[in-house]
Design a protein around this motif. Structure first.
Motif, short mmCIF file in Angstrom:
data_model
loop_
_atom_site.label_atom_id
_atom_site.label_comp_id
_atom_site.label_asym_id
_atom_site.label_seq_id
_atom_site.Cartn_x
_atom_site.Cartn_y
_atom_site.Cartn_z
N ASN A 140 42.90 37.52 39.13
CA ASN A 140 43.98 36.41 38.53
C ASN A 140 43.50 35.89 37.32
OD1 ASN A 140 46.12 37.05 40.59
ND2 ASN A 140 45.61 35.46 41.85
N MET A 141 41.72 35.55 37.84
CA MET A 141 41.21 35.29 36.21
C MET A 141 40.95 35.82 35.32
SD MET A 141 38.19 33.71 39.05
CE MET A 141 37.23 33.32 37.13
N ARG A 142 41.32 37.45 35.27
CA ARG A 142 41.23 38.47 34.78
C ARG A 142 42.48 38.13 33.29
NH1 ARG A 142 37.73 43.86 34.49
NH2 ARG A 142 35.87 43.10 35.35
N ARG A 143 43.38 37.85 33.94
CA ARG A 143 45.45 37.71 33.69
C ARG A 143 45.11 36.51 33.33
NH1 ARG A 143 48.57 41.27 38.00
NH2 ARG A 143 47.81 39.86 39.67
N ASP A 144 44.71 35.22 33.81
CA ASP A 144 44.93 33.80 33.31
C ASP A 144 43.57 33.42 33.07
OD1 ASP A 144 45.44 31.14 33.53
OD2 ASP A 144 46.42 31.33 35.53
N PRO A 145 43.17 33.23 31.57
CA PRO A 145 42.04 32.61 30.99
C PRO A 145 42.11 31.02 31.27
CG PRO A 145 43.58 33.66 29.18
CD PRO A 145 43.88 33.80 30.82
N ALA A 146 43.49 30.66 31.41
CA ALA A 146 42.84 28.90 31.79
C ALA A 146 42.82 29.38 33.16
CB ALA A 146 44.98 28.41 32.18
N LEU A 147 42.98 29.56 34.54
CA LEU A 147 42.44 29.98 35.73
C LEU A 147 40.92 30.43 35.46
CD1 LEU A 147 42.31 29.78 38.72
CD2 LEU A 147 43.01 31.46 38.54
N ARG A 148 41.43 30.93 34.90
CA ARG A 148 38.82 31.21 34.42
C ARG A 148 38.28 30.12 34.24
NH1 ARG A 148 35.34 35.62 33.83
NH2 ARG A 148 34.51 35.62 32.65
N ALA A 149 38.71 29.72 32.64
CA ALA A 149 38.28 28.05 32.42
C ALA A 149 37.88 27.42 34.02
CB ALA A 149 38.81 27.54 31.30
N ASP A 150 39.09 27.04 34.73
CA ASP A 150 39.33 25.84 35.43
C ASP A 150 37.82 26.38 36.23
OD1 ASP A 150 40.52 24.81 33.81
OD2 ASP A 150 42.36 25.25 35.02
N VAL A 151 37.70 27.94 36.85
CA VAL A 151 37.00 28.31 38.17
C VAL A 151 35.58 27.38 36.88
CG1 VAL A 151 36.04 29.87 40.06
CG2 VAL A 151 38.88 29.99 38.88
N LEU A 152 34.78 28.67 36.30
CA LEU A 152 34.17 28.28 35.48
C LEU A 152 33.55 27.12 35.46
CD1 LEU A 152 34.51 31.58 33.02
CD2 LEU A 152 33.57 31.20 35.61
N SER A 153 34.46 26.06 35.02
CA SER A 153 34.09 24.70 35.15
C SER A 153 33.13 24.43 36.45
CB SER A 153 34.73 23.61 33.97
OG SER A 153 36.01 23.48 36.02
#
Length: 266
Positions: free
Chosen positions: A52-65
């Motif tokens: 899902n992180m590959r399909r959802d840039p906002a989720l990816r940014a939140d997790v990487l924070s």
């Protein structure tokens, strides 16, 4: 400002830096953050979330924070070993939560629980009080609040000054909440525990240990709620396997060929 991760403890897996730590090492980091009043925002990833992180840039940014990103799923650990990015073990979100409660019981930590329904939350808080009597539950609130209610809720949590905030909401809501309000919350340790409060309250049964070790905890969940979950896990698990296989092939193709006739040294 978020605390930086200790150098040399991360393994990049499918474009995500995952902390190569054991459960005890993570719990030691939790204790250190609470004692030093440092910020430690914890994120966990399983196969579905990596997809899902590959399909959802906002989720990816939140997790990487997050300060720590941990391997919640056995499949993530298996993939790390297959791709030469070895992680020492699975650090499941629910097991980490229980470890925090055990250490909190020893050290008298202050806890705030956010998430689940009112009824489930009440049972979960009661279980914590019964099983971990020295953990001080300073407050709790259900997870069905509106965006407009968030600032007041965040201010109330900050005023109570908990050591640990458990956020029992689904993805990507819990990641978005923590990324948006981390600085205003002022809580040393924030951990998004997903449906762990439902398990603690007995609403959802956790898979037996043998299912967990075989990487079939997702299948156990599907058996409990087949209509709601079968399609989600079928799609994400298939995509995860395809992504790992594609990465494995890419690495093999990029590896230098092995010469059958090595040149002799002069």
């Amino acid at each position: 400002m978020k605390a930086s991760a200790v150098p040399g403890t991360k393994q990049e897996l499918l474009g995500v830096p995952i902390d190569a730590l054991t459960m005890e090492e993570v719990l030691d980091r939790v204790d250190k953050a609470i004692v030093g009043r440092d910020r430690l925002q914890i994120g966990v990833v399983n196969a579905a979330k990596l997809v899902n992180m590959r399909r959802d840039p906002a989720l990816r940014a939140d997790v990487l924070s997050c300060n720590l990103i941990l391997a919640d799923g056995v499949s993530v650990v298996w993939a790390s070993r297959l791709l030469g990015r070895r992680l020492p073990e699975r650090v499941a979100g629910i097991d980490l939560m229980l470890g925090m409660l055990r250490r909190g019981n020893e050290n008298g930590y202050r806890l705030y629980c956010l998430g689940a329904s009112k009824d489930v939350l009440a049972v979960a808080v009661g279980r914590i009080a019964a099983d971990y009597p020295h953990v001080k539950v300073v407050g709790h609130n259900h997870g069905y609040f509106t965006t407009q209610e968030e600032p007041g809720l965040v201010a109330a949590i900050a005023d109570l000054k908990p050591d640990i905030l458990l956020v029992g909401m689904s993805s990507p809501k819990k990641e978005r909440f923590l990324a948006r309000w981390d600085d205003q919350l002022g809580v040393p340790v924030c951990h998004g525990v997903g449906g762990s409060l439902d398990v603690l309250a007995g609403k959802v049964r956790r898979a037996p240990l043998i299912w967990q070790r075989l990487g079939l905890e997702w299948l156990y969940r599907v058996c409990q709620e087949p209509r709601r979950l079968w399609r989600r896990y079928l799609v994400t698990n298939t995509l995860f396997c395809a992504i790992v296989f594609s990465e494995l092939v890419r690495r093999r193709l990029l590896s230098p060929p092995i010469s059958l006739f090595p040149r002799a040294h002069k």
